[in-house]
Each structure stands twice: as C-alpha cells, then as structure tokens.
Design an enzyme around this catalytic site. Structure first.
Site, PDB file in Angstrom:
ATOM      1  CD  GLU A 182     -26.140 -55.726  52.488  1.00  0.00           C
ATOM      2  OE1 GLU A 182     -26.133 -54.542  52.840  1.00  0.00           O
ATOM      3  OE2 GLU A 182     -26.844 -56.139  51.548  1.00  0.00           O
TER       4      GLU A 182
ATOM      5  CG  ASP B 158     -26.862 -56.065  47.644  1.00  0.00           C
ATOM      6  OD1 ASP B 158     -26.260 -55.407  48.511  1.00  0.00           O
ATOM      7  OD2 ASP B 158     -27.874 -55.652  47.041  1.00  0.00           O
TER       8      ASP B 158
END
EC number: 2.4.1.18
Length: 805
Positions: free
Chosen positions: A363, A310
C-alpha cells in the site's frame, strides 16, 4: 514449529540481521531440560540491568525466576519447570539506572491475554494438523499474475456479530464467512491486521504482539482452522501487516529495555507524530531479524498466502506526514529513508526465496517508482501495488453529478497513462468508507434508483479496468452508512429491502462473470490485454474498450455509460468481423435496473469506425456497464450454450409479451417512427447517419426464436423507466417496462421507402444538430430530470493534468 538452541551460529545470524526464524530461538518454548519438562523463556534486552520472568505461576514476584545474560551479552534466558500451556507471563525489566521494573509482554509471544488484559500466554504451536495439501500443490502450479484475484477485505470484528453483539470466533468465521465468500465468487479474503493490539479503534494497525494472532476471536489453532477451511474451499488468505510503526502502550515494544531498542535513537525518526506511534529502526540488524522472521512466521505457521504491507510511503519517506523541522534528510540530502529501502528489498527477497508463490502487496500512496518490480531490476521487490491514483480519481469522478462528468473525462482516462508501470491492485478499501467519506453507495449522486445504478455501473468498469481487484465488505450490497468497527454490518438491508437484495445478486453475478472470463484477468499488466475503442466521447460520458486474454481471439468488448441517458443507435468500432452478443448488462431488471437490453444477434458491418474496419450499433443503457463478445467465442470462460440460452430466454419473454398484447403491438406498428438518433459529432456525413439508423434497426431485432413469433406483429421494445423512485418498495414496484422493437421490413419497396424517409430525417437533423440533440435528450426516458443542453451550460476549461501519485 521447531525450537532452536541458543547456538553461537544462531546468535551470530540474529545480530547480523539474517536469522529469519528468530522466533525458534526467542520467546517461550516448551522444552525438556535435564529430564524436566517446562518452558524456556528467552528475550533480547541489551540495555537491561536485570530481567526476570513473572506471572501467576510465581505470584508476579520479580525475584523468584531471574533470567541469566548469555555469552553475547544482549540476550537473557531462564528455564521454568512445570509451566503448562496457557500460563500468563511478562518480562520484568530493570533499566540500567535502576528504579521500578518495566513490565513488558513478550515480543516473540505466540498468544496473549484477551483485551483489556495485556500479558502474554504460553502456547504450544505444534498441535494443529493441516489439511490443505491440495491447495498448496495448486499454488505451486499456478502464477497469480495470470489468475483472477478478486479480494474481499474484511475486518473480523465487524463483518458480522452474534445476536448478543459479541465477536464471531475464528471457527464461526470459518463456517459463515468462508461459505459466503465462496458463494459470492471471491477468490481471496484480506483480513485487516490480526496481530495482537490493545485498542479496537486502531483496527489492528497499532500492534503490541507481532507473533500473537489476536485473542479477541480465539486461539492460534482456531485461526489455523479458519485458514485451513478457506484453502479447502479454494479461497486464499491475505493479511494486513504493519512493519512501519507500532503503538506506544507500556506493555509493547517502545523503550523495551528502558532505552530505544526497536525504534531509532534519533527521535526525529522514531516519533510518528501524525499517528501517535513509533517507527521501527530499519538500520538495526536485530530489528531486521525480528520483522523478517515475523513475516515468514505468518506464511509458515499459519499458511497465509500473502501480506499486504501497510503505509509503505511512511517507511520510504523521511518527511512523510512531517512539517519542516520535524525531519532530517539522508546523507545525500534527500527525503528517502535509505535503511527502509534496503530493508524492504531484503524482506521481499527473503520471502520469495522461501515462498516463491507468495503475494507481497504494497500500500504505497505516492509515485515512488518500481515498487512491484524485482530487486534485481532496481525495484522494491513487491509483486503487487495498490493503485491509489485510480481509486482517488474514480471515486472523485463517480461522486460528481453526471451533468459535470463530461468536463472530467480525464479522471477516467488518466490511469491508463501509468496502468502498466506497476502490477496494480485496484482497491475500494476500508479507508474510503470512514471518517466522513461516506459509503460507496452514498457517494453516488442522484435519487435512490440512480445511486444503485451508478454503483452497479462503476463496479462493472472496475472489473473491466486492468488490474486485480479488492472490495471492502458491505460494498457488495450497498451498505448505506459508513463502516463502524464496533458494530456488525447492516445485513438486515439485504433481507428487508429489494434493491439491496438485487445489488447483492448483481455483485455475485458480476464476480462470477469476472472469474469465468480470462479476458478480464489473464493479461492484466501490459498493453496486450487492453485496447481503447473510444475514450473521447466526453459529451456523452461513454467509454468503450477491449479486454483480451493470451489468446488474442478471446476478447470482450466493454461499454460504460456514466450518465442516466439511454443512447439509442450508438455505434462503436469492434476488433473483428462477426456476430456479437451482449453477455452481461448491469441494467437488467433482476439487478434493479430498467431492463434496457441488446437481445439477439448484433451483426458487425463493413463500416469503418473508431479506427477499425468493423463496427456495430447498440443501445447503451443508463448508468450501466455492458459486455459483448463474439457469439461463437469459446475461450472466454462462459460456454456458448449458456450465451444462447440467456439470449433466447429474453427473446421468448418478449415474444410471449407480444402475443398477449396484440392490440398494443398493432398500435406500435402504426405509430410514427422516432427521430434520427442524436449525432455524436458534428462532422458525420449524411451517409454515415443513414447507416447508423439502419444498423440501429438491426440491433433491436430479437433472437431467431422471437423472430418467428413476430413475423406478422412486431415485438415490444423495453425502454428505460423514469427515476422518480425514492424508496425500495417503489423501485421494486416499477421495474418492468417493455421494450419496443423497430417495425420489421416486409418488402424491398417498404425498405426503400423507409430508407428514403430516414435520409430526409437525417439531412434535416444535420442542419440543426443542437435542436436534434435537445429533442433526443427529451425523447429518451431518463433516470433523472433532464440536464441542460451544452449550449446552456457554461463551458469549463479543460484542466491540465500534472503527474499524480
């Protein structure tokens, strides 16, 4: 899991940042010492004045079990006899300046109390017996790049709940979620973070226990059972992992031993003001050992197949989310976090060293280059990257009223300017259905019917676009309200409302078509798997493309209509000569569509179009995706027999309809012919227009079986129905219009007469293109009120696209 001794070598590796199994040395381990059984507690706290382990076993008394500083001067250890499994504990840390003890959960703890309680629990990680040998062997023999990857993103706490509103346990998820995902033809599940975290509203992205799978849903072995069950059913497991920042809760990592330890001493780097969290210090070698050990831990102890990292941009940029004066440049005066770059490369190299078939997915929301390229090529070392640019462009595009889409064609085409610069995953993730952004179905403009049609068509284009796929839960059945982390998904929609039921059936069928057809996934990352047929028809908002497998003869022609207009007699170039069949259509009635289909054979013509020697003429359904391939193409996943069955079944249905409606058929035979189809360019020759009309007749013919039934009376032709439906019941009640076929030519003389009449019609149409366009638009049955003709709409200037992230 092994327990390693506190050897000089292990300690050396830990302080060098290369002890990649630090959890075997630190944390709470069941051991036997001097013939006595108990737990050895070990913690890294170099700035502490004193440390003790406390819990219910010693009435939280900080003086009963003091810990000893070992020779390296930074790690503390104590053995406590008689401790069993499930005992709660914390470390009581006295800072250098004295004062009250700091009560901390174990950074290397394997289990934790259920929120809102915050202590760690002792847990033996050596009980579970895995049964996923076949899955592990299969992974070793396959490359993920050349396999389908259709991922279902799940928040474990809100996918589904009990009737009482409680969480499903890991074992209940194993029974319910895995069977659902398998039935829906997904290949992977991606769980939002499952590391222990105190606040539900963080969705798991602000953790306290990196080595502890959250106790909200059960024990570590319960989660192992979930992963094991998934693997036995052929489903891969990916987990969101957050090495970028951690929460500030007092039991967590922040100021662990009284000073900055896991975070940088430089407050401008440590503080993450935008999210109210703290950033890791990637330059500290012990932090590198902690994080890399944790990543390997999930692969080795829980057999997960991949990590989705993330907020990589937050790690790479020193100025990410910061105002001027809130950040300091690196030694070169630039914005890159040099320590984070080195850490990510080291992380990925280590993961692939131990687990060559792992999925490491970034990401990363900017245009940072070479994210998914190997370190030896100058890349960051991930093997996949989320394509945030594609996602933002497409969601912006499909949110527009179709009348405005022709001025935004670049939102569709721009992604192909960089589609093969990385190994992309195309995400439709949780971030796009929260915080006022609306659910996917709610983003679609138009009435009730159009919303579902638009979502079906968009999903079809998503499957056709190069890249692996990810969809957040609920999108597959048209979840109407935004995602709520504190409640179950609205599964009653599927049970009570037909359009949601049909949307779920469509998603299941589309998923199966994707995984069954190599052309849609085998060559996802270079131009050999993709070709434009036409991306310039902005006036009609239609694009056509070809997807290919490694076998160049295995290809699918994909046509996407982003308007509610039916386009009759629409010509496209095709890769090769042959007989084509429509193998998938999002406008089928069983999916909630209007039933505008291309049944039977579509024979290519020696008519050059779109830069190709062969072309076909089709009817393009409204707000829909259609897929075509050669009739006898056997390498695309679906057997030829299945294609024939599908086409024949449709044809037989039409034949039966024509038999029982003889009077209507005769009336249709006597009815005047429709005007020439709308001209797509102003430069077409009269001969080309004639060919378009003659070819359009061919495409309206039914299959061989239907032809025999209709030698003396024409079959009916399905037309698109009106879109004034506003409720699920109304849409279900009005789903079965019938399609008219062009009258069959019985003699050469009749054919010549028809051709002559068509030529006159085409010539007249060529002289008044604007009138023909408007007439055709009014004649075609639409899903919404007719838009203005192009002459009535103020022409918008084309905007110049800058390079985007």
């Amino acid at each position: 899991m092994k327990t390693s001794a506190l050897s000089e070598f292990d300690l050396y590796l830990f302080h060098q940042g290369t002890n990649y199994h630090a959890q075997e040395m630190l944390g709470a381990h069941f051991v036997e010492q001097d013939g006595k059984k108990g737990v050895r507690f070990t913690v890294w706290a170099p700035n502490a004045k004193a440390v003790s382990v406390v819990g219910e076993f010693n009435d939280w008394n900080v003086f009963i079990h003091p810990m000893n500083r070992i020779d390296d001067g930074e790690i503390w250890e104590v053995f406590v006899e008689g401790i069993g499994e499930g005992e709660i504990y914390k470390y009581a840390i006295e800072p250098q300046w004295g004062g009250p003890r700091i009560m901390k959960a174990d950074p290397y703890g394997f289990y934790a109390e259920k929120k809102p309680l915050t202590a760690s629990r002792t847990y033996d990680m050596n009980h579970y017996e895995w049964k996923d040998e076949a899955w592990q062997k299969r992974k070793e023999q396959e490359s993920s790049y050349e396999r389908p990857m259709l991922t279902y993103e799940v928040h474990a706490g809100s996918w589904r709940r009990t009737l009482e509103g409680d969480y499903l346990s890991y074992r209940e998820l194993a029974d319910q979620l895995i069977s659902y995902v398998k039935d829906m033809n997904y290949t992977h599940i991606e769980f939002m973070p499952l590391c222990e975290h105190p606040y539900d509203g963080s969705w798991g992205y602000q953790a306290t226990g990196y080595f502890a799978v959250t106790s909200r849903y059960g024990t570590p072995d319960d989660f192992r059972y979930l992963v094991d069950t998934a693997h036995q059913n052929g489903i891969g497991i990916i987990m969101d992992w957050v090495p970028g920042h951690f929460c500030k809760d007092e039991q967590g990592l922040r100021h662990f031993d009284g000073k900055n330890l896991y975070e940088s001493d430089n407050e401008t780097r440590a503080e993450n003001w935008e999210w109210g969290t703290t950033n890791f210090d990637y330059g500290r070698t012990e932090v590198q050992s902690f994080l890399i050990s944790n990543a390997l831990f999930w692969f080795e102890e829980f057999h997960i197949d991949g990590l989705r990292i993330d907020a990589v941009a937050n790690m790479l940029y020193l100025n990410y989310g910061r105002k001027d004066g809130e950040w300091q440049p690196n030694k070169y005066g630039d914005t890159g976090n040099l320590e984070a770059m080195d850490f990510l490369k080291k992380l990925n190299e280590t993961i692939f060293k131990y687990h060559p078939h792992a999925l490491m997915i970034a990401e990363e929301s900017t245009s940072w280059p070479l994210i998914s390229k190997p370190v030896y090529m100058g890349g960051m070392g991930f093997n996949y990257k989320w394509n945030m640019g594609w996602m933002n462009d497409m969601l912006s595009y499909v949110s527009l009223d179709p009348i405005y889409r022709k001025w935004n064609q670049d939102k569709i085409t721009f992604s192909l300017m960089y589609a093969f610069s990385e190994n992309f995953v195309l995400p439709l993730s949780h971030d796009e259905v929260v915080h006022g952004k609306c659910s996917l179905i709610s983003k679609m403009p138009g009435d009730y019917w159009q919303k579902f049609a638009g979502l079906r068509g968009f999903f079809g284009y998503w499957m056709a676009h190069p890249g692996k796929k990810l969809l957040f839960m609920g999108g597959e059945f048209g979840h109407f309200i935004e995602w709520n982390f504190d409640d179950s998904m609205d599964w009653h929609l599927v049970e009570q409302y037909p359009m949601h039921t049909k949307m779920l059936a469509y998603s299941k069928a589309l998923n199966k078509f994707y995984v069954d057809n190599k052309a849609l996934w085998q060559v996802d990352f270079d131009w050999n798997g993709f070709q434009w047929i036409d991306c310039n028809d902005s006036e009609n908002s239609i694009i056509a493309l070809v997807r290919r497998a490694e076998d160049r003869n295995d290809f699918i022609v994909c046509v996407h209509n982003f308007t509610p207009e039916v386009r009759h007699g629409y010509r496209i170039g095709v890769p090769t000569k042959g007989t084509y069949v429509e193998v998938f259509n999002s406008d089928e009635e069983q999916y909630g569509g209007s039933g505008v289909l291309n049944t039977g054979d579509i024979v290519s013509e020696d008519y050059a179009f779109h830069g190709r020697e062969q072309s076909v003429v089709i009817t393009v359904p409204p707000l829909a995706t259609t897929f075509y391939r050669l009739k006898r193409q056997s390498g695309a996943g679906t057997p030829v027999s299945e294609v024939s069955e599908t086409v024949d079944a449709v044809a037989k249905k039409k034949a039966v309809t024509s038999k029982t409606s003889a009077a209507a058929a005769k009336k249709a035979d006597a009815a005047p012919k429709k005007a020439a189809p709308k001209k797509r360019t102003a430069t077409k020759t009269s001969a080309e227009k004639d060919d378009v009309k003659l070819a359009a007749k061919k495409t309206s013919r039914t299959s061989t079986a239907a032809k025999k039934e209709t030698e003396e009376k024409p079959a009916k032709k399905t037309t698109a129905k009106k879109t004034t439906k506003t409720t699920a019941k109304e849409s279900a009640a009005a789903e079965k219009p019938v399609k008219k076929a062009a009258p069959k030519k019985s003699t050469k003389a009749k054919a010549a007469a028809e051709a002559s009449a068509e030529e006159k019609t085409a010539k007249t149409a060529a002289k008044s293109t604007a009138k023909t366009t408007k007439s055709t638009a009014m004649t075609a049955t639409k899903k919404k009120p007719m838009r203005k003709a192009s002459s009535e709409v103020e022409e918008k200037p084309k905007k110049t696209r800058a390079a985007k992230s």
